[in-house]
Design a protein around this motif. Structure first.
Motif, short mmCIF file in Angstrom:
data_model
loop_
_atom_site.label_atom_id
_atom_site.label_comp_id
_atom_site.label_asym_id
_atom_site.label_seq_id
_atom_site.Cartn_x
_atom_site.Cartn_y
_atom_site.Cartn_z
N SER A 174 -10.19 -1.64 5.05
CA SER A 174 -8.79 -2.66 5.33
C SER A 174 -7.36 -1.64 5.66
CB SER A 174 -8.73 -3.62 4.20
OG SER A 174 -8.73 -2.98 2.91
N ARG A 175 -7.53 -0.82 4.32
CA ARG A 175 -6.39 0.07 4.35
C ARG A 175 -6.32 1.11 5.59
NH1 ARG A 175 -3.10 2.81 0.32
NH2 ARG A 175 -2.46 4.75 1.02
N MET A 176 -7.67 1.63 6.01
CA MET A 176 -7.59 2.40 6.97
C MET A 176 -6.90 1.72 8.60
SD MET A 176 -9.13 3.20 10.24
CE MET A 176 -10.68 2.25 10.13
N VAL A 177 -7.28 0.37 8.67
CA VAL A 177 -6.83 -0.47 9.82
C VAL A 177 -5.17 -0.67 9.65
CG1 VAL A 177 -6.76 -2.71 10.75
CG2 VAL A 177 -9.00 -1.51 10.22
N VAL A 178 -4.91 -0.77 8.18
CA VAL A 178 -3.45 -0.97 8.28
C VAL A 178 -2.60 0.30 8.42
CG1 VAL A 178 -1.60 -1.48 6.44
CG2 VAL A 178 -3.42 -2.90 6.58
N GLU A 179 -3.13 1.33 8.05
CA GLU A 179 -2.52 2.73 8.00
C GLU A 179 -2.56 3.41 9.51
OE1 GLU A 179 -2.03 6.48 5.41
OE2 GLU A 179 -3.72 5.34 4.96
#
Length: 129
Positions: free
Chosen positions: A38-43
């Protein structure tokens, strides 16, 4: 881009503007299987690509709707999210449908029809909300 914020912070701010709750929904569904997804998709997409500021969000989302439409029916879940996001930043139904219609030339009639059907689903959800 604001040099005082991290890529993740920029992505988080933008994703909450165009798709509120996305990171939490992704975390709930995927992070147990792939920690940090989830963080990777946001970042990455939101913080690195989408927040560059060269084009406005409406233009960027209409381009995304076009690309996903041209790719065909396998992109329906992502197309729904991006049509809803385009609406959230001011794209009209007519603009979205015109972009999808134009993709007949690049993705073919089946891709355009699938895109239109997806847009209709998003619009019907808006109308019933």
């Amino acid at each position: 881009m604001n040099a005082d914020t991290t890529t993740y912070e920029r992505g988080q701010a933008l994703s909450e503007t165009v798709n509120p709750g996305m990171e939490q929904a992704l975390a709930k569904r995927y992070d147990a299987l792939v920690p940090g997804l989830s963080r990777m998709v946001v970042e990455v997409p939101y913080g690195t690509f989408y927040s560059r500021g060269v084009v406005d969000e409406k233009t960027r989302l209409l381009a995304t709707v076009a690309a996903l439409t041209a790719q065909g029916g396998q992109t329906k879940p992502q197309l729904k999210v991006n049509i809803a996001s385009a609406r959230a930043v001011g794209a009209s139904r007519e603009e979205i449908c015109e972009i999808i219609y134009q993709m007949t030339l690049y993705g073919g009639f089946p891709a355009m029809i699938n895109g239109m059907n997806t847009a209709i689903e998003v619009f019907e959800a808006e109308d019933s909300a």
